[in-house]
Design a protein around this motif. Structure first.
Motif, PDB file in Angstrom:
ATOM      1  N   ASP A  52       0.831  -1.210   0.000  1.00 47.99           N
ATOM      2  CA  ASP A  52       0.000   0.000   0.000  1.00 47.99           C
ATOM      3  C   ASP A  52       0.860   1.253   0.000  1.00 47.99           C
ATOM      4  OD1 ASP A  52      -2.304  -1.498  -0.005  1.00 47.99           O
ATOM      5  OD2 ASP A  52      -2.642  -1.326   2.166  1.00 47.99           O
ATOM      6  N   ALA A  53       1.904   1.260   0.809  1.00 45.76           N
ATOM      7  CA  ALA A  53       2.793   2.423   0.872  1.00 45.76           C
ATOM      8  C   ALA A  53       3.497   2.641  -0.466  1.00 45.76           C
ATOM      9  CB  ALA A  53       3.814   2.246   1.989  1.00 45.76           C
ATOM     10  N   MET A  54       3.914   1.560  -1.115  1.00 48.54           N
ATOM     11  CA  MET A  54       4.575   1.689  -2.411  1.00 48.54           C
ATOM     12  C   MET A  54       3.616   2.219  -3.474  1.00 48.54           C
ATOM     13  SD  MET A  54       6.985  -1.713  -2.370  1.00 48.54           S
ATOM     14  CE  MET A  54       7.801  -1.381  -3.914  1.00 48.54           C
ATOM     15  N   LEU A  55       2.357   1.780  -3.423  1.00 50.09           N
ATOM     16  CA  LEU A  55       1.363   2.299  -4.367  1.00 50.09           C
ATOM     17  C   LEU A  55       1.112   3.784  -4.137  1.00 50.09           C
ATOM     18  CD1 LEU A  55      -1.286  -0.566  -4.541  1.00 50.09           C
ATOM     19  CD2 LEU A  55       0.119   0.309  -6.408  1.00 50.09           C
ATOM     20  N   ASP A  56       1.000   4.168  -2.869  1.00 49.37           N
ATOM     21  CA  ASP A  56       0.816   5.585  -2.553  1.00 49.37           C
ATOM     22  C   ASP A  56       2.010   6.405  -3.036  1.00 49.37           C
ATOM     23  OD1 ASP A  56      -1.592   5.002  -1.361  1.00 49.37           O
ATOM     24  OD2 ASP A  56      -0.817   5.071   0.693  1.00 49.37           O
ATOM     25  N   ASN A  57       3.203   5.886  -2.812  1.00 47.45           N
ATOM     26  CA  ASN A  57       4.421   6.567  -3.230  1.00 47.45           C
ATOM     27  C   ASN A  57       4.459   6.722  -4.752  1.00 47.45           C
ATOM     28  OD1 ASN A  57       6.943   7.686  -3.295  1.00 47.45           O
ATOM     29  ND2 ASN A  57       8.024   5.871  -2.589  1.00 47.45           N
ATOM     30  N   ALA A  58       4.127   5.659  -5.473  1.00 48.57           N
ATOM     31  CA  ALA A  58       4.122   5.723  -6.937  1.00 48.57           C
ATOM     32  C   ALA A  58       3.081   6.729  -7.432  1.00 48.57           C
ATOM     33  CB  ALA A  58       3.856   4.347  -7.525  1.00 48.57           C
ATOM     34  N   GLY A  59       1.930   6.754  -6.783  1.00 51.57           N
ATOM     35  CA  GLY A  59       0.887   7.712  -7.160  1.00 51.57           C
ATOM     36  C   GLY A  59       1.324   9.145  -6.934  1.00 51.57           C
ATOM     37  N   LEU A  60       1.967   9.389  -5.809  1.00 46.49           N
ATOM     38  CA  LEU A  60       2.443  10.744  -5.519  1.00 46.49           C
ATOM     39  C   LEU A  60       3.542  11.171  -6.493  1.00 46.49           C
ATOM     40  CD1 LEU A  60       2.531  10.694  -1.616  1.00 46.49           C
ATOM     41  CD2 LEU A  60       0.971  11.986  -3.079  1.00 46.49           C
ATOM     42  N   ASP A  62       3.905  10.141  -9.530  1.00 48.79           N
ATOM     43  CA  ASP A  62       3.244  10.376 -10.810  1.00 48.79           C
ATOM     44  C   ASP A  62       2.555  11.731 -10.808  1.00 48.79           C
ATOM     45  OD1 ASP A  62       2.372   9.622 -13.417  1.00 48.79           O
ATOM     46  OD2 ASP A  62       0.392   9.159 -12.568  1.00 48.79           O
ATOM     47  N   LEU A  63       1.889  12.038  -9.724  1.00 52.57           N
ATOM     48  CA  LEU A  63       1.173  13.310  -9.612  1.00 52.57           C
ATOM     49  C   LEU A  63       2.147  14.478  -9.625  1.00 52.57           C
ATOM     50  CD1 LEU A  63      -1.613  14.647  -9.082  1.00 52.57           C
ATOM     51  CD2 LEU A  63      -1.030  14.568  -6.655  1.00 52.57           C
ATOM     52  N   LEU A  64       3.257  14.363  -8.910  1.00 46.04           N
ATOM     53  CA  LEU A  64       4.221  15.447  -8.832  1.00 46.04           C
ATOM     54  C   LEU A  64       5.046  15.610 -10.119  1.00 46.04           C
ATOM     55  CD1 LEU A  64       5.484  15.008  -5.177  1.00 46.04           C
ATOM     56  CD2 LEU A  64       3.950  16.767  -6.051  1.00 46.04           C
ATOM     57  N   SER A  65       5.144  14.562 -10.896  1.00 44.11           N
ATOM     58  CA  SER A  65       5.938  14.654 -12.117  1.00 44.11           C
ATOM     59  C   SER A  65       5.182  15.327 -13.261  1.00 44.11           C
ATOM     60  CB  SER A  65       6.390  13.254 -12.562  1.00 44.11           C
ATOM     61  OG  SER A  65       5.280  12.509 -12.996  1.00 44.11           O
ATOM     62  N   LYS A  66       3.875  15.443 -13.137  1.00 40.71           N
ATOM     63  CA  LYS A  66       3.089  16.099 -14.191  1.00 40.71           C
ATOM     64  C   LYS A  66       3.337  17.595 -14.168  1.00 40.71           C
ATOM     65  CE  LYS A  66      -0.572  12.698 -14.316  1.00 40.71           C
ATOM     66  NZ  LYS A  66      -1.979  12.456 -14.127  1.00 40.71           N
ATOM     67  N   LYS A  67       3.349  18.155 -15.348  1.00 38.88           N
ATOM     68  CA  LYS A  67       3.555  19.613 -15.433  1.00 38.88           C
ATOM     69  C   LYS A  67       2.198  20.306 -15.308  1.00 38.88           C
ATOM     70  CE  LYS A  67       7.741  19.366 -18.080  1.00 38.88           C
ATOM     71  NZ  LYS A  67       8.510  19.819 -19.192  1.00 38.88           N
ATOM     72  N   TRP A  68       2.172  21.348 -14.537  1.00 42.12           N
ATOM     73  CA  TRP A  68       0.930  22.085 -14.323  1.00 42.12           C
ATOM     74  C   TRP A  68       0.881  23.165 -15.292  1.00 42.12           C
ATOM     75  CZ3 TRP A  68      -2.481  20.185 -10.791  1.00 42.12           C
ATOM     76  CH2 TRP A  68      -2.005  19.187  -9.967  1.00 42.12           C
TER      77      TRP A  68
END
Length: 68
Positions: A52-60, A62-68
């Motif tokens: 679960d922690a690894m999935l949360d980490n991967a999601g974060l 991914d979210l932070l790597s997107k350009k706004w």
């Protein structure tokens, strides 16, 4: 003194399962088997928490790597 096939049928498991259990738990005392079972349960719980922690980490990430 019962035959393996009769025990397997009575408990609804295969003969191979009984042989695997005997190989795994054959030389253990009851207290040791209970401790082993508790450790296996705890290990499974910890593995789920890590996944679960690894999935949360991967999601974060991914979210932070997107350009706004």
């Amino acid at each position: 003194g019962a035959k393996t096939a009769d025990l397997a049928r009575r408990h609804g498991v295969s003969e191979a399962t009984l042989y695997n259990w005997k190989a795994k738990y054959g030389g253990l005392e009851v207290s040791e088997a209970k401790r082993l079972r508790a450790l296996e349960d705890e290990n499974g719980r910890l593995k789920r928490l890590l996944a679960d922690a690894m999935l949360d980490n991967a999601g974060l990430k991914d979210l932070l790597s997107k350009k706004w």
